[in-house]
Design a protein around this motif. Structure first.
Motif, PDB file in Angstrom:
ATOM      1  N   LEU A   1      -9.056   7.799  13.372  1.00  0.00           N
ATOM      2  CA  LEU A   1      -9.647   7.872  12.040  1.00  0.00           C
ATOM      3  C   LEU A   1      -8.855   8.832  11.152  1.00  0.00           C
ATOM      4  O   LEU A   1      -8.667   8.584   9.963  1.00  0.00           O
ATOM      5  CB  LEU A   1     -11.134   8.254  12.125  1.00  0.00           C
ATOM      6  CG  LEU A   1     -12.005   7.110  12.691  1.00  0.00           C
ATOM      7  CD1 LEU A   1     -13.402   7.616  13.053  1.00  0.00           C
ATOM      8  CD2 LEU A   1     -12.104   5.940  11.708  1.00  0.00           C
TER       9      LEU A   1
ATOM     10  N   GLU B   1     -12.369   6.581  20.374  1.00  0.00           N
ATOM     11  CA  GLU B   1     -12.276   7.279  19.081  1.00  0.00           C
ATOM     12  C   GLU B   1     -13.052   6.592  17.961  1.00  0.00           C
ATOM     13  O   GLU B   1     -13.318   7.204  16.927  1.00  0.00           O
ATOM     14  CB  GLU B   1     -10.803   7.432  18.675  1.00  0.00           C
ATOM     15  CG  GLU B   1     -10.046   8.348  19.611  1.00  0.00           C
ATOM     16  CD  GLU B   1      -8.549   8.328  19.374  1.00  0.00           C
ATOM     17  OE1 GLU B   1      -7.823   8.827  20.246  1.00  0.00           O
ATOM     18  OE2 GLU B   1      -8.096   7.817  18.334  1.00  0.00           O
ATOM     19  N   VAL B   2     -13.334   5.327  18.140  1.00  0.00           N
ATOM     20  CA  VAL B   2     -14.180   4.609  17.171  1.00  0.00           C
ATOM     21  C   VAL B   2     -15.160   3.737  17.958  1.00  0.00           C
ATOM     22  O   VAL B   2     -14.994   3.536  19.167  1.00  0.00           O
ATOM     23  CB  VAL B   2     -13.376   3.701  16.208  1.00  0.00           C
ATOM     24  CG1 VAL B   2     -12.381   4.511  15.382  1.00  0.00           C
ATOM     25  CG2 VAL B   2     -12.640   2.593  16.958  1.00  0.00           C
TER      26      VAL B   2
ATOM     27  N   GLU C   1     -13.480   9.399   4.722  1.00  0.00           N
ATOM     28  CA  GLU C   1     -14.712  10.014   5.229  1.00  0.00           C
ATOM     29  C   GLU C   1     -15.849   8.980   5.251  1.00  0.00           C
ATOM     30  O   GLU C   1     -16.684   8.969   6.161  1.00  0.00           O
ATOM     31  CB  GLU C   1     -15.099  11.222   4.372  1.00  0.00           C
ATOM     32  CG  GLU C   1     -16.112  12.095   5.086  1.00  0.00           C
ATOM     33  CD  GLU C   1     -16.570  13.273   4.242  1.00  0.00           C
ATOM     34  OE1 GLU C   1     -16.254  13.313   3.031  1.00  0.00           O
ATOM     35  OE2 GLU C   1     -17.256  14.144   4.796  1.00  0.00           O
TER      36      GLU C   1
ATOM     37  N   ILE D   1     -15.420   5.769   5.729  1.00  0.00           N
ATOM     38  CA  ILE D   1     -15.149   4.898   6.882  1.00  0.00           C
ATOM     39  C   ILE D   1     -15.527   5.592   8.197  1.00  0.00           C
ATOM     40  O   ILE D   1     -16.020   4.961   9.127  1.00  0.00           O
ATOM     41  CB  ILE D   1     -13.652   4.505   6.896  1.00  0.00           C
ATOM     42  CG1 ILE D   1     -13.309   3.673   5.662  1.00  0.00           C
ATOM     43  CG2 ILE D   1     -13.281   3.755   8.183  1.00  0.00           C
ATOM     44  CD1 ILE D   1     -14.084   2.398   5.527  1.00  0.00           C
ATOM     45  N   SER D   2     -15.298   6.873   8.296  1.00  0.00           N
ATOM     46  CA  SER D   2     -15.612   7.611   9.533  1.00  0.00           C
ATOM     47  C   SER D   2     -17.108   7.804   9.719  1.00  0.00           C
ATOM     48  O   SER D   2     -17.656   7.541  10.790  1.00  0.00           O
ATOM     49  CB  SER D   2     -14.972   9.000   9.508  1.00  0.00           C
ATOM     50  OG  SER D   2     -13.588   8.897   9.490  1.00  0.00           O
ATOM     51  N   ASP D   3     -17.746   8.306   8.657  1.00  0.00           N
ATOM     52  CA  ASP D   3     -19.110   8.817   8.813  1.00  0.00           C
ATOM     53  C   ASP D   3     -20.170   7.968   8.132  1.00  0.00           C
ATOM     54  O   ASP D   3     -21.360   8.157   8.377  1.00  0.00           O
ATOM     55  CB  ASP D   3     -19.190  10.237   8.235  1.00  0.00           C
ATOM     56  CG  ASP D   3     -18.254  11.196   8.968  1.00  0.00           C
ATOM     57  OD1 ASP D   3     -17.989  10.948  10.153  1.00  0.00           O
ATOM     58  OD2 ASP D   3     -17.792  12.170   8.344  1.00  0.00           O
TER      59      ASP D   3
END
Lengths: 198, 198
Positions: B90, B148-149, B189, B191-193
Protein backbone atom coordinates in the motif's frame (compact mmCIF):
# COMPACT_ATOMS: atom_id res chain seq x y z
CA UNK A 1 -27.81 22.33 -21.89
CA UNK A 2 -30.01 25.39 -22.35
CA UNK A 3 -27.30 27.56 -23.82
CA UNK A 4 -26.70 25.25 -26.80
CA UNK A 5 -30.39 25.27 -27.69
CA UNK A 6 -31.58 28.31 -29.60
CA UNK A 7 -35.16 28.20 -28.37
CA UNK A 8 -36.73 26.02 -25.69
CA UNK A 9 -39.93 24.29 -26.84
CA UNK A 10 -43.15 25.65 -25.37
CA UNK A 11 -45.49 22.83 -26.32
CA UNK A 12 -45.53 19.15 -25.39
CA UNK A 13 -45.10 18.30 -29.05
CA UNK A 14 -42.07 20.57 -29.27
CA UNK A 15 -40.56 18.90 -26.20
CA UNK A 16 -41.07 15.50 -27.79
CA UNK A 17 -39.38 16.66 -31.00
CA UNK A 18 -36.41 18.05 -29.07
CA UNK A 19 -36.15 14.80 -27.08
CA UNK A 20 -36.24 12.78 -30.33
CA UNK A 21 -33.49 14.93 -31.83
CA UNK A 22 -31.26 14.50 -28.76
CA UNK A 23 -31.85 10.73 -28.67
CA UNK A 24 -31.14 10.51 -32.40
CA UNK A 25 -27.98 12.58 -31.90
CA UNK A 26 -26.82 10.16 -29.17
CA UNK A 27 -27.25 7.25 -31.58
CA UNK A 28 -25.64 9.08 -34.51
CA UNK A 29 -22.63 10.47 -32.60
CA UNK A 30 -22.26 7.23 -30.64
CA UNK A 31 -22.16 5.12 -33.77
CA UNK A 32 -20.25 7.38 -36.18
CA UNK A 33 -18.28 9.76 -33.99
CA UNK A 34 -18.53 13.52 -34.29
CA UNK A 35 -16.74 13.98 -37.59
CA UNK A 36 -18.64 11.36 -39.55
CA UNK A 37 -22.00 12.19 -37.99
CA UNK A 38 -24.33 14.44 -39.97
CA UNK A 39 -27.36 16.60 -39.29
CA UNK A 40 -29.32 14.67 -41.92
CA UNK A 41 -28.32 11.42 -40.18
CA UNK A 42 -29.77 12.83 -36.96
CA UNK A 43 -33.03 14.08 -38.50
CA UNK A 44 -33.51 10.78 -40.38
CA UNK A 45 -33.08 8.80 -37.15
CA UNK A 46 -35.45 11.18 -35.36
CA UNK A 47 -38.03 11.09 -38.15
CA UNK A 48 -37.91 14.89 -38.05
CA UNK A 49 -37.74 17.52 -40.76
CA UNK A 50 -34.56 19.52 -41.26
CA UNK A 51 -36.56 22.62 -40.32
CA UNK A 52 -37.27 21.13 -36.88
CA UNK A 53 -33.56 20.66 -36.34
CA UNK A 54 -32.83 24.29 -37.12
CA UNK A 55 -35.64 25.43 -34.84
CA UNK A 56 -33.55 24.18 -31.93
CA UNK A 57 -29.93 24.01 -33.09
CA UNK A 58 -27.87 26.11 -35.45
CA UNK A 59 -25.20 23.48 -36.18
CA UNK A 60 -23.85 19.98 -35.55
CA UNK A 61 -21.59 21.51 -32.90
CA UNK A 62 -24.60 22.99 -31.12
CA UNK A 63 -26.52 19.71 -30.85
CA UNK A 64 -23.35 17.91 -29.73
CA UNK A 65 -22.87 20.48 -26.98
CA UNK A 66 -26.53 20.19 -25.98
CA UNK A 67 -26.22 16.40 -26.00
CA UNK A 68 -23.21 16.33 -23.62
CA UNK A 69 -25.09 18.52 -21.17
CA UNK A 70 -28.28 16.50 -21.62
CA UNK A 71 -26.40 13.26 -20.85
CA UNK A 72 -24.74 14.81 -17.83
CA UNK A 73 -28.16 15.85 -16.52
CA UNK A 74 -29.76 12.48 -17.30
CA UNK A 75 -27.04 10.57 -15.43
CA UNK A 76 -27.59 12.83 -12.44
CA UNK A 77 -31.38 12.35 -12.59
CA UNK A 78 -31.02 8.61 -12.91
CA UNK A 79 -28.53 8.25 -10.06
CA UNK A 80 -30.04 10.64 -7.49
CA UNK A 81 -33.27 8.70 -6.72
CA UNK A 82 -31.30 5.42 -6.57
CA UNK A 83 -29.31 6.81 -3.65
CA UNK A 84 -32.40 7.43 -1.54
CA UNK A 85 -33.27 5.02 1.25
CA UNK A 86 -29.72 3.86 1.98
CA UNK A 87 -28.86 3.53 5.67
CA UNK A 88 -25.91 5.90 5.32
CA UNK A 89 -23.93 7.82 2.72
CA UNK A 90 -21.47 5.02 1.95
CA UNK A 91 -24.45 2.79 1.25
CA UNK A 92 -25.96 5.54 -0.87
CA UNK A 93 -22.73 5.86 -2.87
CA UNK A 94 -22.83 2.12 -3.54
CA UNK A 95 -26.43 2.33 -4.77
CA UNK A 96 -25.50 5.38 -6.84
CA UNK A 97 -22.59 3.56 -8.47
CA UNK A 98 -24.82 0.58 -9.28
CA UNK A 99 -27.38 2.96 -10.81
CA UNK A 100 -24.69 4.72 -12.85
CA UNK A 101 -23.40 1.38 -14.15
CA UNK A 102 -26.92 0.30 -15.04
CA UNK A 103 -27.46 3.58 -16.89
CA UNK A 104 -24.19 3.15 -18.80
CA UNK A 105 -25.21 -0.40 -19.71
CA UNK A 106 -28.38 0.94 -21.33
CA UNK A 107 -26.58 3.93 -22.89
CA UNK A 108 -23.13 2.67 -23.82
CA UNK A 109 -22.74 5.53 -26.30
CA UNK A 110 -22.35 7.91 -23.37
CA UNK A 111 -18.68 6.97 -23.06
CA UNK A 112 -17.78 7.70 -26.66
CA UNK A 113 -19.73 10.96 -26.60
CA UNK A 114 -18.35 12.32 -23.33
CA UNK A 115 -14.82 11.20 -24.25
CA UNK A 116 -15.05 12.80 -27.69
CA UNK A 117 -16.21 16.03 -26.04
CA UNK A 118 -12.63 16.44 -24.80
CA UNK A 119 -11.75 17.22 -28.41
CA UNK A 120 -14.98 18.56 -29.89
CA UNK A 121 -16.22 20.64 -26.97
CA UNK A 122 -13.63 20.83 -24.17
CA UNK A 123 -15.74 23.24 -22.13
CA UNK A 124 -18.64 20.80 -21.84
CA UNK A 125 -16.22 17.97 -21.09
CA UNK A 126 -14.72 19.85 -18.21
CA UNK A 127 -18.08 21.07 -16.97
CA UNK A 128 -19.43 17.52 -16.94
CA UNK A 129 -16.66 16.23 -14.70
CA UNK A 130 -16.43 19.32 -12.52
CA UNK A 131 -20.13 19.31 -11.71
CA UNK A 132 -20.16 15.55 -11.13
CA UNK A 133 -17.18 15.72 -8.75
CA UNK A 134 -18.69 18.70 -6.98
CA UNK A 135 -21.89 16.75 -6.29
CA UNK A 136 -19.85 13.87 -4.83
CA UNK A 137 -17.84 16.27 -2.66
CA UNK A 138 -20.99 17.92 -1.33
CA UNK A 139 -22.52 14.54 -0.48
CA UNK A 140 -19.36 13.39 1.30
CA UNK A 141 -18.98 16.56 3.29
CA UNK A 142 -22.63 16.48 4.36
CA UNK A 143 -22.06 12.85 5.41
CA UNK A 144 -18.97 13.88 7.37
CA UNK A 145 -21.10 16.33 9.32
CA UNK A 146 -23.46 13.48 10.17
CA UNK A 147 -20.50 11.33 11.28
CA UNK A 148 -20.95 8.80 8.47
CA UNK A 149 -17.54 9.27 6.86
CA UNK A 150 -14.20 10.60 8.07
CA UNK A 151 -14.19 14.33 8.68
CA UNK A 152 -11.43 15.27 6.26
CA UNK A 153 -13.18 14.27 3.02
CA UNK A 154 -12.34 16.68 0.24
CA UNK A 155 -12.43 17.26 -3.50
CA UNK A 156 -9.53 14.81 -3.86
CA UNK A 157 -11.71 12.01 -2.51
CA UNK A 158 -14.53 13.09 -4.82
CA UNK A 159 -12.31 13.03 -7.93
CA UNK A 160 -10.84 9.68 -6.89
CA UNK A 161 -14.31 8.15 -6.52
CA UNK A 162 -15.52 9.64 -9.80
CA UNK A 163 -12.50 8.28 -11.67
CA UNK A 164 -13.07 4.87 -10.15
CA UNK A 165 -16.72 4.92 -11.22
CA UNK A 166 -15.89 6.01 -14.79
CA UNK A 167 -13.29 3.28 -15.32
CA UNK A 168 -15.43 0.57 -13.76
CA UNK A 169 -18.18 1.52 -16.19
CA UNK A 170 -15.79 1.40 -19.13
CA UNK A 171 -14.35 -1.99 -18.23
CA UNK A 172 -17.30 -3.89 -16.81
CA UNK A 173 -20.30 -2.39 -18.53
CA UNK A 174 -19.18 -0.93 -21.87
CA UNK A 175 -16.49 -3.51 -22.72
CA UNK A 176 -18.04 -6.42 -20.85
CA UNK A 177 -21.48 -7.08 -19.43
CA UNK A 178 -21.02 -7.61 -15.71
CA UNK A 179 -23.82 -7.27 -13.22
CA UNK A 180 -23.67 -3.62 -12.00
CA UNK A 181 -24.61 -4.42 -8.41
CA UNK A 182 -21.75 -6.91 -8.04
CA UNK A 183 -19.13 -4.46 -9.36
CA UNK A 184 -20.57 -1.66 -7.23
CA UNK A 185 -20.52 -3.80 -4.07
CA UNK A 186 -16.84 -4.70 -4.42
CA UNK A 187 -15.64 -1.21 -5.34
CA UNK A 188 -17.74 0.44 -2.66
CA UNK A 189 -16.45 -1.86 0.02
CA UNK A 190 -12.95 -0.68 -0.88
CA UNK A 191 -14.06 2.94 -0.51
CA UNK A 192 -15.71 2.22 2.84
CA UNK A 193 -13.20 -0.08 4.48
CA UNK A 194 -9.99 0.16 2.47
CA UNK A 195 -7.72 -2.64 1.35
CA UNK A 196 -5.83 -3.23 4.60
CA UNK A 197 -6.26 -6.77 5.86
CA UNK A 198 -8.93 -7.09 8.52
CA UNK B 1 5.42 -0.44 -29.65
CA UNK B 2 7.53 -2.66 -31.87
CA UNK B 3 4.76 -3.60 -34.21
CA UNK B 4 4.15 -0.02 -35.30
CA UNK B 5 7.81 0.51 -36.13
CA UNK B 6 8.92 -0.87 -39.49
CA UNK B 7 12.51 -1.45 -38.52
CA UNK B 8 14.21 -1.19 -35.12
CA UNK B 9 17.40 0.91 -35.17
CA UNK B 10 20.65 -1.03 -34.87
CA UNK B 11 22.97 1.88 -34.07
CA UNK B 12 23.09 4.35 -31.20
CA UNK B 13 22.55 7.16 -33.70
CA UNK B 14 19.50 5.38 -35.08
CA UNK B 15 18.10 4.96 -31.57
CA UNK B 16 18.58 8.68 -30.93
CA UNK B 17 16.77 9.57 -34.17
CA UNK B 18 13.89 7.27 -33.31
CA UNK B 19 13.70 8.80 -29.81
CA UNK B 20 13.69 12.33 -31.31
CA UNK B 21 10.89 11.39 -33.68
CA UNK B 22 8.76 9.96 -30.86
CA UNK B 23 9.38 13.00 -28.64
CA UNK B 24 8.56 15.31 -31.54
CA UNK B 25 5.41 13.29 -32.23
CA UNK B 26 4.35 13.69 -28.57
CA UNK B 27 4.72 17.47 -28.89
CA UNK B 28 3.00 17.63 -32.30
CA UNK B 29 0.04 15.38 -31.43
CA UNK B 30 -0.24 16.88 -27.95
CA UNK B 31 -0.42 20.43 -29.32
CA UNK B 32 -2.41 19.94 -32.51
CA UNK B 33 -4.32 16.70 -32.03
CA UNK B 34 -4.13 13.80 -34.44
CA UNK B 35 -6.04 15.29 -37.34
CA UNK B 36 -4.16 18.59 -37.51
CA UNK B 37 -0.75 17.06 -36.82
CA UNK B 38 1.50 16.36 -39.81
CA UNK B 39 4.51 14.24 -40.58
CA UNK B 40 6.41 17.36 -41.68
CA UNK B 41 5.49 19.01 -38.36
CA UNK B 42 7.02 16.02 -36.57
CA UNK B 43 10.23 15.93 -38.63
CA UNK B 44 10.67 19.70 -38.30
CA UNK B 45 10.36 19.47 -34.51
CA UNK B 46 12.77 16.52 -34.48
CA UNK B 47 15.26 18.22 -36.79
CA UNK B 48 15.12 15.05 -38.87
CA UNK B 49 14.84 14.44 -42.61
CA UNK B 50 11.63 13.06 -44.06
CA UNK B 51 13.62 10.01 -45.14
CA UNK B 52 14.45 9.25 -41.49
CA UNK B 53 10.77 9.30 -40.68
CA UNK B 54 9.97 6.77 -43.37
CA UNK B 55 12.84 4.56 -42.24
CA UNK B 56 10.86 3.89 -39.08
CA UNK B 57 7.20 4.65 -39.83
CA UNK B 58 5.05 4.26 -42.89
CA UNK B 59 2.39 6.79 -41.91
CA UNK B 60 1.10 9.29 -39.35
CA UNK B 61 -1.11 6.49 -37.99
CA UNK B 62 1.94 4.29 -37.47
CA UNK B 63 3.90 6.84 -35.43
CA UNK B 64 0.79 7.65 -33.40
CA UNK B 65 0.37 3.96 -32.60
CA UNK B 66 4.05 3.65 -31.70
CA UNK B 67 3.79 6.76 -29.53
CA UNK B 68 0.86 5.43 -27.47
CA UNK B 69 2.79 2.25 -26.78
CA UNK B 70 5.97 4.19 -26.07
CA UNK B 71 4.14 6.39 -23.53
CA UNK B 72 2.56 3.38 -21.90
CA UNK B 73 6.00 1.81 -21.52
CA UNK B 74 7.62 5.03 -20.27
CA UNK B 75 4.98 5.50 -17.57
CA UNK B 76 5.59 1.94 -16.44
CA UNK B 77 9.38 2.43 -16.40
CA UNK B 78 9.04 5.70 -14.50
CA UNK B 79 6.65 4.33 -11.89
CA UNK B 80 8.22 0.91 -11.21
CA UNK B 81 11.47 2.09 -9.55
CA UNK B 82 9.57 4.68 -7.49
CA UNK B 83 7.64 1.85 -5.86
CA UNK B 84 10.77 0.15 -4.57
CA UNK B 85 11.76 0.54 -0.94
CA UNK B 86 8.25 1.05 0.44
CA UNK B 87 7.50 -0.82 3.67
CA UNK B 88 4.50 -2.59 2.12
CA UNK B 89 2.44 -2.70 -1.06
CA UNK B 90 0.00 0.00 0.00
CA UNK B 91 2.98 2.29 0.60
CA UNK B 92 4.39 1.26 -2.75
CA UNK B 93 1.09 2.12 -4.46
CA UNK B 94 1.21 5.56 -2.87
CA UNK B 95 4.76 6.13 -4.12
CA UNK B 96 3.74 4.81 -7.52
CA UNK B 97 0.81 7.21 -7.72
CA UNK B 98 3.04 10.14 -6.74
CA UNK B 99 5.53 9.10 -9.44
CA UNK B 100 2.77 8.80 -12.04
CA UNK B 101 1.46 12.25 -11.15
CA UNK B 102 4.98 13.69 -11.36
CA UNK B 103 5.43 12.06 -14.78
CA UNK B 104 2.10 13.47 -16.00
CA UNK B 105 3.12 16.92 -14.75
CA UNK B 106 6.22 16.78 -16.94
CA UNK B 107 4.35 15.19 -19.87
CA UNK B 108 0.90 16.73 -19.79
CA UNK B 109 0.39 15.83 -23.46
CA UNK B 110 0.08 12.18 -22.42
CA UNK B 111 -3.57 12.74 -21.50
CA UNK B 112 -4.59 14.20 -24.84
CA UNK B 113 -2.68 11.50 -26.73
CA UNK B 114 -3.98 8.49 -24.79
CA UNK B 115 -7.50 9.92 -24.78
CA UNK B 116 -7.39 10.58 -28.52
CA UNK B 117 -6.22 6.99 -29.07
CA UNK B 118 -9.77 5.93 -28.15
CA UNK B 119 -10.77 7.36 -31.54
CA UNK B 120 -7.59 7.13 -33.62
CA UNK B 121 -6.26 3.76 -32.46
CA UNK B 122 -8.78 1.97 -30.21
CA UNK B 123 -6.64 -1.15 -29.99
CA UNK B 124 -3.71 0.72 -28.42
CA UNK B 125 -6.08 2.59 -26.12
CA UNK B 126 -7.53 -0.62 -24.79
CA UNK B 127 -4.13 -2.31 -24.59
CA UNK B 128 -2.74 0.59 -22.55
CA UNK B 129 -5.44 0.34 -19.90
CA UNK B 130 -5.64 -3.43 -19.88
CA UNK B 131 -1.90 -3.86 -19.32
CA UNK B 132 -1.82 -1.12 -16.69
CA UNK B 133 -4.73 -2.65 -14.75
CA UNK B 134 -3.20 -6.09 -15.08
CA UNK B 135 0.05 -4.86 -13.47
CA UNK B 136 -1.92 -3.36 -10.57
CA UNK B 137 -3.91 -6.58 -10.11
CA UNK B 138 -0.72 -8.68 -10.07
CA UNK B 139 0.88 -6.39 -7.48
CA UNK B 140 -2.23 -6.47 -5.26
CA UNK B 141 -2.58 -10.23 -5.45
CA UNK B 142 1.11 -10.74 -4.62
CA UNK B 143 0.62 -8.38 -1.67
CA UNK B 144 -2.43 -10.37 -0.57
CA UNK B 145 -0.27 -13.48 -0.44
CA UNK B 146 2.15 -11.60 1.83
CA UNK B 147 -0.76 -10.52 4.05
CA UNK B 148 -0.37 -6.82 3.19
CA UNK B 149 -3.83 -6.32 1.70
CA UNK B 150 -7.13 -8.15 2.02
CA UNK B 151 -7.18 -11.55 0.40
CA UNK B 152 -10.03 -10.94 -2.03
CA UNK B 153 -8.36 -8.25 -4.15
CA UNK B 154 -9.30 -8.62 -7.79
CA UNK B 155 -9.33 -6.96 -11.20
CA UNK B 156 -12.22 -4.79 -9.99
CA UNK B 157 -9.96 -3.25 -7.34
CA UNK B 158 -7.23 -2.76 -9.94
CA UNK B 159 -9.53 -0.96 -12.39
CA UNK B 160 -10.94 1.18 -9.57
CA UNK B 161 -7.46 2.25 -8.49
CA UNK B 162 -6.35 2.92 -12.07
CA UNK B 163 -9.43 5.07 -12.73
CA UNK B 164 -8.76 7.00 -9.56
CA UNK B 165 -5.15 7.61 -10.58
CA UNK B 166 -6.11 8.75 -14.09
CA UNK B 167 -8.70 11.26 -12.89
CA UNK B 168 -6.48 12.62 -10.11
CA UNK B 169 -3.80 13.27 -12.74
CA UNK B 170 -6.28 15.03 -15.01
CA UNK B 171 -7.67 17.27 -12.28
CA UNK B 172 -4.66 18.05 -10.11
CA UNK B 173 -1.72 17.83 -12.49
CA UNK B 174 -2.97 18.55 -16.03
CA UNK B 175 -5.66 21.11 -15.16
CA UNK B 176 -4.01 22.44 -12.00
CA UNK B 177 -0.54 22.20 -10.56
CA UNK B 178 -0.86 20.50 -7.21
CA UNK B 179 1.98 18.81 -5.44
CA UNK B 180 1.85 15.13 -6.52
CA UNK B 181 2.90 13.72 -3.16
CA UNK B 182 0.07 15.54 -1.35
CA UNK B 183 -2.60 14.27 -3.74
CA UNK B 184 -1.12 10.76 -3.65
CA UNK B 185 -1.07 10.70 0.15
CA UNK B 186 -4.74 11.60 0.50
CA UNK B 187 -5.99 9.26 -2.22
CA UNK B 188 -3.83 6.39 -1.03
CA UNK B 189 -5.01 6.72 2.53
CA UNK B 190 -8.55 6.24 1.22
CA UNK B 191 -7.48 3.08 -0.59
CA UNK B 192 -5.70 1.76 2.53
CA UNK B 193 -8.13 2.67 5.26
CA UNK B 194 -11.40 3.59 3.58
CA UNK B 195 -13.69 6.50 4.34
CA UNK B 196 -15.46 5.10 7.39
CA UNK B 197 -14.98 7.26 10.45
CA UNK B 198 -12.24 5.98 12.71
Amino acid sequence: MGEAIQKMPRTERGRRTLRSLLDAAAAEFGEKGFHNASISGITTRAGAALGSFYTYFDSKDAIFRALVRDMSRRVKEHVAPAMAGAPDQLGAERQGLAAFLAFAREHKEIYRIIDEAEFVDPQSYRLHYETTAERIRERLQAAAERGEVRTDVSDIHAWAIMGMNVFLGLRYVVWADEEPSKVAAIASEMISDGLKPR
